[in-house]
Design an enzyme around this catalytic site. Structure first.
Site, short mmCIF file in Angstrom:
data_model
loop_
_atom_site.label_atom_id
_atom_site.label_comp_id
_atom_site.label_asym_id
_atom_site.label_seq_id
_atom_site.Cartn_x
_atom_site.Cartn_y
_atom_site.Cartn_z
N VAL A 23 0.85 -1.20 0.00
CA VAL A 23 0.00 0.00 0.00
C VAL A 23 0.89 1.25 0.00
O VAL A 23 0.68 2.19 -0.78
CB VAL A 23 -0.95 0.02 1.23
CG1 VAL A 23 -1.69 1.36 1.32
CG2 VAL A 23 -1.93 -1.14 1.19
N VAL A 24 1.91 1.22 0.88
CA VAL A 24 2.78 2.40 1.01
C VAL A 24 3.55 2.65 -0.29
O VAL A 24 3.55 3.76 -0.83
CB VAL A 24 3.77 2.21 2.19
CG1 VAL A 24 4.82 3.32 2.19
CG2 VAL A 24 3.00 2.20 3.51
N THR A 125 -7.27 -12.67 6.77
CA THR A 125 -7.70 -13.47 7.92
C THR A 125 -7.36 -14.93 7.68
O THR A 125 -7.59 -15.42 6.57
CB THR A 125 -9.21 -13.35 8.17
OG1 THR A 125 -9.63 -14.42 9.02
CG2 THR A 125 -10.04 -13.43 6.88
N ASP A 127 -8.96 -17.34 8.70
CA ASP A 127 -10.20 -18.13 8.62
C ASP A 127 -10.69 -18.35 7.18
O ASP A 127 -11.50 -19.23 6.94
CB ASP A 127 -11.33 -17.44 9.40
CG ASP A 127 -11.12 -17.58 10.90
OD1 ASP A 127 -10.36 -18.47 11.30
OD2 ASP A 127 -11.72 -16.79 11.66
N ARG A 171 -13.14 -20.79 14.75
CA ARG A 171 -14.32 -20.92 15.62
C ARG A 171 -15.58 -21.16 14.80
O ARG A 171 -16.44 -21.94 15.17
CB ARG A 171 -14.49 -19.67 16.48
CG ARG A 171 -13.80 -19.80 17.82
CD ARG A 171 -14.28 -18.74 18.78
NE ARG A 171 -13.73 -17.44 18.43
CZ ARG A 171 -12.59 -16.98 18.94
NH1 ARG A 171 -11.92 -17.69 19.81
NH2 ARG A 171 -12.14 -15.79 18.58
N ALA A 186 -4.60 -36.49 6.68
CA ALA A 186 -5.25 -36.89 7.94
C ALA A 186 -6.28 -38.00 7.70
O ALA A 186 -6.80 -38.15 6.59
CB ALA A 186 -5.95 -35.68 8.55
N GLU A 222 -11.38 -25.66 15.93
CA GLU A 222 -11.73 -25.34 17.33
C GLU A 222 -13.23 -25.14 17.51
O GLU A 222 -13.75 -25.35 18.61
CB GLU A 222 -10.92 -24.13 17.82
CG GLU A 222 -11.43 -22.77 17.39
CD GLU A 222 -10.54 -21.62 17.85
OE1 GLU A 222 -10.16 -20.83 16.98
OE2 GLU A 222 -10.25 -21.52 19.05
N ARG A 247 -3.76 -38.80 22.04
CA ARG A 247 -3.12 -37.59 22.56
C ARG A 247 -3.74 -36.38 21.84
O ARG A 247 -4.28 -36.51 20.74
CB ARG A 247 -1.62 -37.59 22.28
CG ARG A 247 -0.85 -38.67 23.01
CD ARG A 247 -0.78 -38.40 24.51
NE ARG A 247 0.03 -39.39 25.21
CZ ARG A 247 -0.41 -40.58 25.62
NH1 ARG A 247 -1.67 -40.95 25.40
NH2 ARG A 247 0.40 -41.42 26.26
N HIS A 253 -1.82 -20.22 18.88
CA HIS A 253 -1.40 -18.99 18.22
C HIS A 253 -0.19 -19.13 17.31
O HIS A 253 0.12 -18.18 16.59
CB HIS A 253 -1.16 -17.89 19.26
CG HIS A 253 -2.45 -17.31 19.76
ND1 HIS A 253 -3.20 -17.93 20.73
CD2 HIS A 253 -3.14 -16.22 19.38
CE1 HIS A 253 -4.29 -17.23 20.94
NE2 HIS A 253 -4.29 -16.18 20.14
#
Ligand code: ADP
Length: 323
Positions: A23-24, A125, A127, A171, A186, A222, A247, A253
């Site tokens: 942007v700058v 984000t 997410d 979330r 997985a 989560e 386990r 974070h």
């Protein structure tokens, strides 16, 4: 337009710094003055604003976090707070704003635009739940961080014949869990958008054991109900019938940090540069997104109208690969 401001707001992610830089540098290239607003809308209200030059964004393209800082700002939900922000913008002579963040931050940008202030948004984000873009800044790096963890956990899981629940962020959005599950190989992915009962999870683990697998990796977003801990408790109770001992690793974070990937650096550079260009071209009230390999403008109102739906084809693909 002579002077624009840029801020990062809401949840942090890797990719904010290359975006600020773009942007700058594009702003300067277009002959604008660019002001850096610290701590998102909170710093906008409080006037925590400095002029930025090409050097002030030197050396940051590979750094995680945001040199401007980010914050959540309850005052900005109120008209009074936003009026305060407008006064600050006037005081600093800022005539246009680039807001980088997730759905919340883009909603704030829309409110400012509705009050008559030229504002443009950039989706950033982990997410990946913003409409009007195939992918948001930060997602790719977060996925790579998760993959690194999955690969390492697989090593130890195989050595001890264990099942692991690996909890990712998300979330309301299962995107990180779904894509890291597919790309990490997985055995099962549990996301808020799909209902999976604990009996089915037990069946998957038992089947993996019976088929002679040395581990069973389950990625849990989560926001998945009944929740990682409840699942872990029930699996531990039924350990004898499952074969594997269980386990849990909560990645937490670490998913927000780290050096941005090549993909995120390029995406952030493209969208940051486009935002500066589109703002002075008069396309305020829009978000710049990445659609079909190109920059696409979407009205902010559409971008935040609803959370992006999970890709059902990817869910199907995950089911087929989980064998
Ligand atoms: P994210 O941008 O990561 O989704 P949040 O949802 O926490 O993060 O939003 C970041 C900030 O954006 C909030 O703290 C608030 O200052 C502002 N914001 C969010 N939603 C709105 C809204 N509807 N109106 C005005 N400001 C908002």
């Amino acid at each position: 337009m002579k002077r624009i401001g840029v801020l990062t707001s809401g949840g942090d992610n890797p990719g904010l710094n290359p975006c600020i830089r773009a942007v700058v540098r594009m702003g300067l290239h277009l002959g604008l003055e660019v002001m850096g607003i610290h701590r998102g809308y909170a710093g906008l209200i409080d006037g925590e604003i400095d002029e930025m030059d090409a050097r002030s964004v030197g050396g940051i393209i590979g750094r995680g976090g945001t040199i401007l800082g980010t914050a959540r700002c309850p005052e900005f939900y109120d008209l009074q707070g936003r009026k305060e922000a407008l006064r600050t913008l006037n005081r600093f002579g800022i005539e246009g704003l680039v807001a980088i963040g997730g759905n919340g931050s883009l909603s704030g940008a829309l409110e400012l635009h509705r009050m008559g202030f030229p504002t443009i948004g950039i989706p950033s984000t982990i997410d990946n739940d913003v409409n009007g873009t195939n992918i948001s800044i930060g997602v790719d790096t977060a996925l790579n961080t998760i993959l690194d963890a999955i690969d390492k956990i697989k090593d130890t899981a195989s050595s001890h014949n264990r099942a692991f629940l690996i909890e990712t962020m998300g979330r309301d959005s299962g995107y990180l869990a779904l894509v890291s599950g597919i790309t990490g190989g997985a055995e099962l992915v549990l996301i808020p958008e799909e209902k999976t009962v604990i009996d089915d999870v037990c069946q998957t683990i038992e089947d993996a054991y019976i088929r002679g697998k040395t581990h069973c990796i389950i990625i849990v977003a989560e926001g998945w109900g009944p929740g990682t801990q409840e699942l872990a408790n029930q699996l531990q109770e039924r350990q004898n019938e499952l074969g594997f001992s269980v386990r849990v690793t909560q990645l937490g974070h670490v998913q927000r940090g780290g050096s941005p990937s090549a993909f995120d650096r390029l995406l952030a550079t493209r969208l940051g540069a486009a935002a500066a260009r589109e703002l002075i071209a008069g396309n305020e009230g829009h978000m710049v997104g990445w659609v079909q390999n190109d920059v696409r403008l979407t009205p902010l109102a559409e971008a935040i109208a609803f959370d992006k739906q999970i890709d059902r084809d990817l869910c199907e693909l995950a089911r087929v690969m989980e064998k």
